[in-house]
Enzyme design. Structure first.
Site, PDB file in Angstrom:
ATOM      1  N   ASN A 201      10.889  21.465   2.007  1.00 16.73           N
ATOM      2  CA  ASN A 201       9.532  21.031   3.077  1.00 16.73           C
ATOM      3  C   ASN A 201      11.136  20.868   4.363  1.00 16.73           C
ATOM      4  O   ASN A 201      11.603  21.869   4.958  1.00 16.73           O
ATOM      5  CB  ASN A 201       8.824  20.383   2.896  1.00 16.73           C
ATOM      6  CG  ASN A 201       8.027  20.140   4.601  1.00 16.73           C
ATOM      7  OD1 ASN A 201       9.075  20.626   5.578  1.00 16.73           O
ATOM      8  ND2 ASN A 201       7.366  19.744   4.428  1.00 16.73           N
ATOM      9  N   ASP A 202      11.192  19.507   4.013  1.00  9.97           N
ATOM     10  CA  ASP A 202      12.479  19.162   5.438  1.00  9.97           C
ATOM     11  C   ASP A 202      13.224  20.032   5.146  1.00  9.97           C
ATOM     12  O   ASP A 202      13.781  20.420   6.564  1.00  9.97           O
ATOM     13  CB  ASP A 202      13.034  17.506   4.997  1.00  9.97           C
ATOM     14  CG  ASP A 202      11.929  16.737   4.832  1.00  9.97           C
ATOM     15  OD1 ASP A 202      10.427  17.600   5.723  1.00  9.97           O
ATOM     16  OD2 ASP A 202      11.719  16.048   4.257  1.00  9.97           O
ATOM     17  N   VAL A 203      14.202  20.590   4.175  1.00 13.07           N
ATOM     18  CA  VAL A 203      15.720  21.570   4.324  1.00 13.07           C
ATOM     19  C   VAL A 203      16.102  22.131   4.424  1.00 13.07           C
ATOM     20  O   VAL A 203      16.193  23.417   4.951  1.00 13.07           O
ATOM     21  CB  VAL A 203      16.216  21.249   2.493  1.00 13.07           C
ATOM     22  CG1 VAL A 203      16.532  20.746   1.941  1.00 13.07           C
ATOM     23  CG2 VAL A 203      14.920  21.725   1.627  1.00 13.07           C
ATOM     24  N   VAL A 204      14.505  23.113   5.246  1.00 17.19           N
ATOM     25  CA  VAL A 204      13.695  24.012   5.952  1.00 17.19           C
ATOM     26  C   VAL A 204      13.147  24.197   7.359  1.00 17.19           C
ATOM     27  O   VAL A 204      12.748  24.755   7.615  1.00 17.19           O
ATOM     28  CB  VAL A 204      12.977  25.982   5.045  1.00 17.19           C
ATOM     29  CG1 VAL A 204      13.860  25.548   3.836  1.00 17.19           C
ATOM     30  CG2 VAL A 204      11.663  25.133   4.817  1.00 17.19           C
TER      31      VAL A 204
ATOM     32  N   ALA B 185       9.957  13.617   4.386  1.00 17.01           N
ATOM     33  CA  ALA B 185      10.653  12.519   5.830  1.00 17.01           C
ATOM     34  C   ALA B 185       9.237  12.498   6.834  1.00 17.01           C
ATOM     35  O   ALA B 185       9.611  10.984   7.728  1.00 17.01           O
ATOM     36  CB  ALA B 185      11.869  13.290   6.425  1.00 17.01           C
TER      37      ALA B 185
END
Lengths: 472, 131
Positions: free
Chosen positions: A399-402, A440
């Protein structure tokens, strides 16, 4: 065996350990490197046995200890599922830390056996000041590593919530404990090796170890586990100086810098300062459903059949796995999906973000376990330019990494973090359990883009359904 | 090169260790030599670890775990102490505990690393099954 010959053997062991790490520069040479490591360890153990010339009773104890420990270690290594690797590494770190504490304690109670007495002819004078200092450093770092790793283990294995635990005035408490620890170490050296001051150092360090890890949230675990890796190395080096053992000093230095570099890489992967990670408070276990309140933005929902249709007709597909894939144990289903796609003539690649998962390299190990060839798996810098040429992307458990907010929204807490630019692909299939935000706790604008289709459901089940649909 | 400087600073943290042990006189004490080895090893570690491929970062952690268990040499010395006083008995017990823990790590660390590494394979190469 003379001390000089022994020192050379220890040096050889140290060099073999360097070669063990060197082997990891490529999967092709890595297993040979591991063998070097085992040979180095064997040399170090045999040299010590040659040097110490243990009595019959000592031999029994040595074989017993090696046997019990070896059996537990080997059994664990054989049976542990790959998804539990972060917990296992944390557990191993805690053992190194505790072993350092115990070795230091032995040295304190039997200084003559370790050759650290100030005057061997007069044991009443106590232990050399330098050795006491080295011992205190080793034992303090060892004890911090021990409790820190135990907390990290509890958080990683879900025995403890990943939510940061923020004590009031925690920085002041930690600073006070740190200063107290320095004072106690000073007194310990002045006392020429008082046992109760030694145990006070141990106690304070154990406490500090707990306090520095509890405020750190689940999302920062890759940094924590690398940091503890580093600490376990410095602890070993401290003990190495106490014993004057070259193999231990070299190893401590290697492991210490290895962990430090991994922490640096993980921090860079999150665009965070190491100190701010250590300060803690970032990232809870589940930051609550962001979709609950606020404005209702429309998302496109899709089924497994929709995904199978588009993925199956694509020329090139990039798969982006994240921690959710590990939780759902979806790596095998994912590889089946990739195989089905390849059979249809689709080019499949995997894109790995440096902080995907709970420890450095976590995703790579899981994919390797599922028999994904490592030359289909790419790091962020190597694949980010390819998303614009990909017809479709399958995001599974990431999620956060994209999150494009990292590039576009200056107010986002993750602004500046390098991300995988999945939104540049033709269609993005985003598998998630629900529309909740990531670790996050930040909303992801990718969900609402025109070219994004959300396929909600358990990662493994959804992927299996896509495989089924592809077979039609 | 900022990173190398940082590492040097970390290494310098241990400097007092060496200073403590240098007791004047005309010769360099063993502690200073040990400290030199340590600093050089930090730099060797720095360059070797940067060359590790990110795909193998998990095995890197497990193998560093295994090799840091070379602390077992201290445990072996402790188990071998002769039982003369009650203090030496305490030392022996702690030595035995340390030995057992380090052994878990040695066997567990190297074997789990080997298990992981055996899973990494290239395209179209048959997977090597570990025993």
């Amino acid at each position: 065996m003379s001390a000089n010959v022994a020192a050379l053997f220890y040096l050889a062991a140290g060099v073999l350990f360097i070669l063990a790490l060197r082997g990891l520069s490529s999967p092709a040479t890595s297993r040979r490197g591991n063998v070097f490591g085992m040979v180095g360890m064997t040399i170090a153990i045999l040299t010590t046995l040659g040097l110490a010339a243990p009595t019959a009773t000592s031999w029994i104890l040595i074989l017993l200890g090696l046997g019990i420990g070896g059996f537990i270690g080997a059994k664990t290594a054989r049976e542990i599922p790959m998804t539990m690797m972060p917990e296992l590494i944390a557990a191993f770190h805690s053992l190194v830390g505790l072993a350092a504490v115990f070795v230091a304690a032995s040295a304190l109670y039997a200084p003559s056996a370790f050759g650290i007495l100030a005057d061997p002819a007069n044991p009443a004078l106590g232990i050399k000041g330098g050795s006491l200092f080295e011992m205190a450093l080793g034992v303090a770092i060892g004890a911090i590593t021990f409790t820190g790793s135990v907390i990290a283990f509890a958080k990683l294995s879900g025995r403890m919530s990943g939510k940061p635990i923020l004590l009031p005035m925690r920085h002041a408490i930690n600073a006070a404990l740190g200063l107290l620890l320095i004072f106690v170490i000073y007194s310990f050296i002045q006392s020429a090796g008082s046992a109760w001051l030694f145990w006070l150092i141990v106690f304070l360090s154990l406490l500090i170890g707990v306090l520095i890890i509890i405020p750190i949230g689940g999302a920062d675990m890759p940094v924590v586990i690398s940091m503890l890796n580093s600490y376990s190395g410095w602890a070993a080096a401290g003990i190495g100086f106490t014993l004057g053992n070259i193999a231990l000093i070299i190893t401590g230095a290697l492991v210490g810098s290895s962990g430090a570099i991994l922490s640096y890489i993980m921090c860079k992967g999150m665009n965070r300062q190491f100190l701010s990670v250590i300060a803690g408070g970032f990232g809870g276990e589940t930051a609550g459903a962001a979709a609950g309140g606020g404005e209702q933005k429309p998302v496109k929902l899709g089924s497994a059949e929709d995904a199978a249709y588009v993925l199956g007709n694509a020329g090139k597909v990039i798969i982006v796995p994240g921690y959710g894939m590990a939780v759902a144990q979806a790596q095998h289903a994912l590889r089946e999906m990739a195989d089905a796609l390849k059979k249809k003539g689709v080019e499949v690649k995997y894109a790995i973000h440096p902080v995907a998962g709970r420890m450095p390299g976590h995703m790579n190990v899981l994919l390797a376990e599922a028999n994904v060839p490592y030359d289909e798996v790419f790091e962020l810098e190597d694949i980010n330019s390819e998303f614009s040429q990909a017809d479709a992307v399958y995001v599974i458990g990431a999620n956060d990494v994209v999150n494009p907010a990292a590039e576009e929204d200056k107010n986002s807490p993750i602004y500046g973090m390098p991300v995988l630019q999945v939104w540049k692909a033709g269609t993005v299939f985003f598998n998630k359990r629900s529309l909740a935000s990531g670790y996050a706790g930040i909303d992801n604008p990718v969900f609402y883009r025109d070219n994004t289709v959300m396929v909600l459901g358990d990662a493994k089940k959804m992927t299996e359904e896509i495989v089924k649909a592809l077979a039609h | 090169m900022a990173r190398a400087v940082l590492l040097t600073l970390t290494a310098v943290m241990f400097m007092p260790t060496a200073a403590f042990a240098a007791e004047g006189g005309g010769h360099v004490s063993p502690s200073v030599y040990e400290f030199m080895v340590f600093v050089i090893a930090v730099f060797v570690g720095y360059y070797v670890v940067w060359s590790v491929t990110p795909a193998l970062h998990t095995p890197l952690m497990s193998v560093t775990n295994a090799i840091s268990s070379v602390i077992v040499v201290g445990a072996l010395l402790a188990v071998g102490v002769s039982l003369t006083t009650s203090d030496s008995a305490v030392a022996k017990i702690f030595g035995f505990l340390a030995l057992t823990m380090a052994s878990v790590n040695i066997f567990g660390g190297f074997l789990v690393t080997n298990r992981m590494l055996s899973m990494y394979k290239k395209k179209d190469a048959p997977a090597k099954k570990d025993g």
